[in-house]
Design an enzyme around this catalytic site. Structure first.
Site, PDB file in Angstrom:
ATOM      1  N   LYS A  13       6.600  14.574  -5.054  1.00  0.00           N
ATOM      2  CA  LYS A  13       6.472  13.415  -3.852  1.00  0.00           C
ATOM      3  C   LYS A  13       6.005  14.422  -2.562  1.00  0.00           C
ATOM      4  CE  LYS A  13      10.269  15.077  -1.882  1.00  0.00           C
ATOM      5  NZ  LYS A  13      10.419  16.001  -0.422  1.00  0.00           N
ATOM      6  N   ASP A 138      17.147  12.775  -3.261  1.00  0.00           N
ATOM      7  CA  ASP A 138      15.700  12.388  -3.388  1.00  0.00           C
ATOM      8  C   ASP A 138      15.582  11.631  -4.744  1.00  0.00           C
ATOM      9  OD1 ASP A 138      14.751  13.563  -1.125  1.00  0.00           O
ATOM     10  OD2 ASP A 138      14.019  15.147  -1.938  1.00  0.00           O
TER      11      ASP A 138
END
Length: 295
Positions: A13, A138
């Protein structure tokens, strides 16, 4: 659990927006606003039946197996659902560590997704987010759509946005550069940095406005990362000077930086130049709408 094995694609990401606040939540964590998007740089996580729980990474990890996030995720899944995670988890690593790209988090999410599939648990079960949140801030993102907005400690889903175009991205990192998240937050606490313009970025995402998105990319941990690892500043300055770069910033708390590029040729050229002329680690990739998914 059936006798079959599953392989899950586990993407990295980037943070289109990261706003760390100096105030804390009830758990003592910094309040964080984070807009994350997945990129097509992926680990591959294979989960197969075994007599006992084990994890193996390729290349081999230099930490005890029990500290691997995938191992912890499997244990947490077993505790939550009253099942024995008798599986072997093989992780083919492509995402560099300590880079801000979410490698350990996506591996944990891939393990959660695989066990949910093997155990017949719906991916919409809210308990999966609870398990993910217990592993790391996350991790929940990698169970949902991309891009998404997270609040709380950066671990509570607030909004999923329409899929972005597959914008080309160049990732660049000095090969041995590492930034500890713990050190980054400690440095931030000593001299907090104001947050960026979240509202403008959100409006751009809602409208599918790519120029507005590019203009409002922001990360208030970037100055912290550059203070800890000065080579990050060199990478960012170099990226900003490259032809075809629309925007560049730090991935999470570093040590990788990313550049949104005007086309694939620019991303590939930048990644090649970073490797060949600067001896930096680099990768040409693109934004993708999927997060962890079973192949």
């Amino acid at each position: 659990m059936t006798g079959r094995s599953l392989t899950v694609t586990a993407p990295a990401k980037i943070n289109l927006y990261l706003g760390v606040h100096d105030e804390r939540d009830g758990r003592g964590y910094h309040k964080v606003d984070s807009v994350m998007a997945a990129v097509d740089l992926c680990d591959r996580v294979t989960v197969e039946p075994a007599d006992t729980l084990s994890v193996e990474t390729v290349p081999a990890a230099d930490v005890p197996m029990q500290k691997n996030t995938a191992y912890r995720a499997a244990v947490a899944m077993g505790d939550r659902y009253g099942r024995e995670p008798r599986v072997h988890i093989g992780i083919e690593k492509h995402i560099p560590l300590c880079a801000g790209l979410g490698g350990p988090s996506t591996d944990a999410a891939a393990t959660i997704a695989a066990l949910a599939e093997l155990w017949g648990i719906e991916r919409t079960d809210p308990a999966l987010d609870d398990v993910a949140r217990g592993i790391g801030a996350d991790v929940p993102f990698f169970l949902h759509a991309s891009p998404s907005f997270y609040v709380g400690g950066g671990d509570v889903l607030a909004r999923e946005y329409p899929a972005l175009p597959k914008l080309p991205v160049a990732l660049v990192k000095p090969r041995d550069a590492r930034v500890s998240t713990v050190e980054a937050y400690k440095t931030f606490d000593a001299d907090p940095v104001p947050t960026g313009d979240l509202a403008s970025l959100q409006h751009a995402l809602e409208r599918g406005d790519t120029p507005g998105l590019v203009e409002n990319i922001s990360n208030n941990l970037a100055p912290v990362a550059k203070a800890i690892e000065p080579r990050i500043a060199s990478v960012l300055a170099w990226l900003h000077a490259r032809a075809g770069v629309l925007a560049a910033d730090v991935c999470g708390s570093g040590a990788c930086s990313f550049a949104i590029c005007e086309d694939e040729a620019a991303a590939e050229r930048i990644a090649a130049d970073a490797r060949e002329r600067r001896a930096w680690w680099s990768c040409a990739t693109k934004l993708v709408a999927h997060t962890c998914h079973v192949e």
